[in-house]
Design a protein around this motif. Sequence first.
Motif, mmCIF file in Angstrom:
data_model
loop_
_atom_site.group_PDB
_atom_site.id
_atom_site.type_symbol
_atom_site.label_atom_id
_atom_site.label_comp_id
_atom_site.label_asym_id
_atom_site.label_seq_id
_atom_site.Cartn_x
_atom_site.Cartn_y
_atom_site.Cartn_z
ATOM 1 N N LEU A 1 -66.570 -22.752 -13.976
ATOM 2 C CA LEU A 1 -65.415 -22.905 -14.876
ATOM 3 C C LEU A 1 -64.580 -21.633 -14.850
ATOM 4 C CD1 LEU A 1 -66.945 -24.616 -18.071
ATOM 5 C CD2 LEU A 1 -66.056 -25.684 -15.982
ATOM 6 N N CYS A 2 -63.271 -21.804 -14.930
ATOM 7 C CA CYS A 2 -62.370 -20.646 -14.950
ATOM 8 C C CYS A 2 -62.355 -20.069 -16.377
ATOM 9 C CB CYS A 2 -60.960 -21.084 -14.552
ATOM 10 S SG CYS A 2 -59.763 -19.738 -14.680
ATOM 11 N N ALA A 3 -62.692 -18.795 -16.471
ATOM 12 C CA ALA A 3 -62.725 -18.170 -17.809
ATOM 13 C C ALA A 3 -61.385 -17.521 -18.155
ATOM 14 C CB ALA A 3 -63.844 -17.144 -17.870
ATOM 15 N N GLY A 4 -60.383 -17.726 -17.277
ATOM 16 C CA GLY A 4 -59.073 -17.142 -17.545
ATOM 17 C C GLY A 4 -58.145 -18.116 -18.261
ATOM 18 N N LYS A 5 -58.352 -19.400 -18.036
ATOM 19 C CA LYS A 5 -57.432 -20.400 -18.602
ATOM 20 C C LYS A 5 -57.857 -20.763 -20.018
ATOM 21 C CE LYS A 5 -56.995 -22.706 -14.108
ATOM 22 N NZ LYS A 5 -57.362 -23.922 -13.381
ATOM 23 N N ARG B 1 -65.185 -16.567 -7.354
ATOM 24 C CA ARG B 1 -63.839 -17.110 -7.616
ATOM 25 C C ARG B 1 -63.098 -16.252 -8.646
ATOM 26 N NH1 ARG B 1 -65.559 -19.181 -3.702
ATOM 27 N NH2 ARG B 1 -66.180 -21.354 -3.462
ATOM 28 N N TRP B 2 -63.787 -15.870 -9.691
ATOM 29 C CA TRP B 2 -63.144 -15.087 -10.762
ATOM 30 C C TRP B 2 -62.510 -13.813 -10.194
ATOM 31 C CZ3 TRP B 2 -66.801 -14.951 -15.708
ATOM 32 C CH2 TRP B 2 -66.992 -16.255 -16.167
ATOM 33 N N LYS B 3 -63.131 -13.242 -9.183
ATOM 34 C CA LYS B 3 -62.634 -11.966 -8.630
ATOM 35 C C LYS B 3 -61.256 -12.124 -8.001
ATOM 36 C CE LYS B 3 -67.102 -9.927 -7.354
ATOM 37 N NZ LYS B 3 -67.318 -8.894 -8.353
ATOM 38 N N ILE B 4 -60.933 -13.337 -7.543
ATOM 39 C CA ILE B 4 -59.627 -13.522 -6.899
ATOM 40 C C ILE B 4 -58.744 -14.518 -7.656
ATOM 41 C CG2 ILE B 4 -60.399 -12.855 -4.573
ATOM 42 C CD1 ILE B 4 -60.625 -15.856 -3.913
ATOM 43 N N CYS B 5 -59.147 -14.879 -8.850
ATOM 44 C CA CYS B 5 -58.389 -15.879 -9.615
ATOM 45 C C CYS B 5 -57.322 -15.180 -10.472
ATOM 46 C CB CYS B 5 -59.343 -16.661 -10.505
ATOM 47 S SG CYS B 5 -58.497 -17.636 -11.756
ATOM 48 N N PRO B 6 -56.067 -15.587 -10.325
ATOM 49 C CA PRO B 6 -55.014 -14.923 -11.114
ATOM 50 C C PRO B 6 -55.217 -15.090 -12.629
ATOM 51 C CG PRO B 6 -54.142 -16.842 -9.937
ATOM 52 C CD PRO B 6 -55.537 -16.629 -9.429
ATOM 53 N N HIS B 7 -55.753 -16.250 -13.044
ATOM 54 C CA HIS B 7 -55.962 -16.481 -14.482
ATOM 55 C C HIS B 7 -57.057 -15.564 -15.024
ATOM 56 C CE1 HIS B 7 -53.612 -20.117 -13.810
ATOM 57 N NE2 HIS B 7 -54.429 -20.394 -12.811
ATOM 58 N N CYS B 8 -58.138 -15.498 -14.275
ATOM 59 C CA CYS B 8 -59.268 -14.665 -14.716
ATOM 60 C C CYS B 8 -58.856 -13.183 -14.721
ATOM 61 C CB CYS B 8 -60.483 -14.861 -13.811
ATOM 62 S SG CYS B 8 -61.269 -16.467 -14.042
ATOM 63 N N GLN B 9 -58.143 -12.783 -13.678
ATOM 64 C CA GLN B 9 -57.754 -11.371 -13.598
ATOM 65 C C GLN B 9 -56.765 -11.009 -14.721
ATOM 66 O OE1 GLN B 9 -59.194 -9.055 -11.583
ATOM 67 N NE2 GLN B 9 -60.583 -10.740 -11.092
HETATM 68 ZN ZN ZN Z 1 -60.339 -18.273 -13.011
#
Ligand code: ZN
Length: 509
Positions: A241-245, A279-287
Amino acid sequence: MKIIPAPSTCITKEGSLKVTAVDLSAENYMSDLQKLGVRVSLCPSQFSPDNAKTDSQSYSLDVDADGISVKAGGEQGVFYAYVTLAQLLHNYSFELPYCSIVDRPRFNYRGYMLDVGRYFMPVENIKSLMRLCALHKINKFRIHITEDQGWRIEIKKYPLLTQKGSVRNGTNFSHKKHSGFYTQDELKDLVAYCKKFFIELIPEIDMPGHSRAAIACYPELSCFDRKLPVATHWGVKHDILCAGKESTYKFAEDVWDEACQIFDSEYVHIGGDEAPKTRWKICPHCQKKMREEGLENEEQLQSLFVNRLAKYLQSKGKKVMMWNEFSPTFMTDKTLIRQFWSSPAKDQTAIRKELSEGIEYVNSDAASCYLDLPEKTVTLKKGYLFNPFIEGAEKGLTGVEACLWSEYVPDWKKAQKLTLPRLCALSETMWTDIPDDKKEYDEFLSRLDAHCKYLKQFGYLIADYSDSLANKTRKFFSWLWFNRRPLHWEGLHNALDNAKVKRKFGKHK
Ligand code: ZN
Ligand code: ACM
């Protein structure tokens, strides 16, 4: 006397009491006690006045020329007295030696976990496992109900989760589809069913890892909206799951809103294990979320995710459990109950320091408590002699849980044979408060044969635990088969897939 788990104290006396044989069923324990003419009285605060939690679970059972009498700290204690009595009646063929038993649990959390994510298990089989737990005075039944390979709890707001997410197109062992889920009504029925045995049904909804089935239904839950199928094979997945969104947090809360309507348990489990940060390392939302929150790394982002979810559940009055695995744990709310699947190494000083400060934990050390592991590795003896206390953190230990993961458990027969007799040994570790250096494995074995005969009476299948050459050979081959780790191409698959994602999306960083 022949009782498993052994009671705290038991004194036998000269003489015996013949009891008229009656059919016994734990579901009707009160009427069975009446049929047997047992005198029952409740006397709260008599047994362990320093521990209100276990007081209501404590009891004494006396058999003498006047008959059978039970005193208990509460209804739950009466039930456990019944469980002991039913075993004795069977093991002594309805002629009970005069005896005086005083008994109370060692831990308040005595758990069994069933993974229904990998393989669906029919409700009737789950009920049978619940009855088995009751016979071992286990009081927590934890259902691991979502996985990469299947989402099995009906959530009305997200119908695809079960319409699509409960079906995988193959398994490690065949190309056949595997599917199944529980409706909310079925789960409510299970909650009510195990209450009859004073068992709390605790849900685990594993996030942010182990969420491929959810992502298959709602790709926007992942960092790059990837359209992926429900996982067919097991192995740690990198699409989590994306933790940025913000929408992910909303999803998690919505799911738990419905789950909390079903499960009225004191505890809930939010997972948290095996969540690679690829994925989190390259995800714009997570970053972006990390920058906004001033977080230094993706591990801290997981702490943020966990803390937010925990706070939400705590606001509903829940005690929140999670797998203790990722670091740094110091960012994680101290009120979360940690469940260990491997004891922290001596040099894991941060975790050890936190634990020494009194964080509550449940120990499910895989080497002793993982029932899916081969019997040659997680031996009966290891479960019996398991010392669950983490050195320097004795105070925080709240209990022990045996776990049946189901990567290798496609059917009911296998589930029983992996569970039994190892659960018998672990139940004694959970229940019986005798010092570890006083535990004698051979003495336990001397009680086990009668106990297994008792269990077989209910139809349970039990793995051979003899020392025969045939059994040693069987265990060796099942160990070999397990360690072959069928289709272990997962590592190669992940490496190739990670390179693909990085090439396509990596420019965002
Ligand atoms: Zn993410
Ligand atoms: C676990 O074994 N991944 C909790």
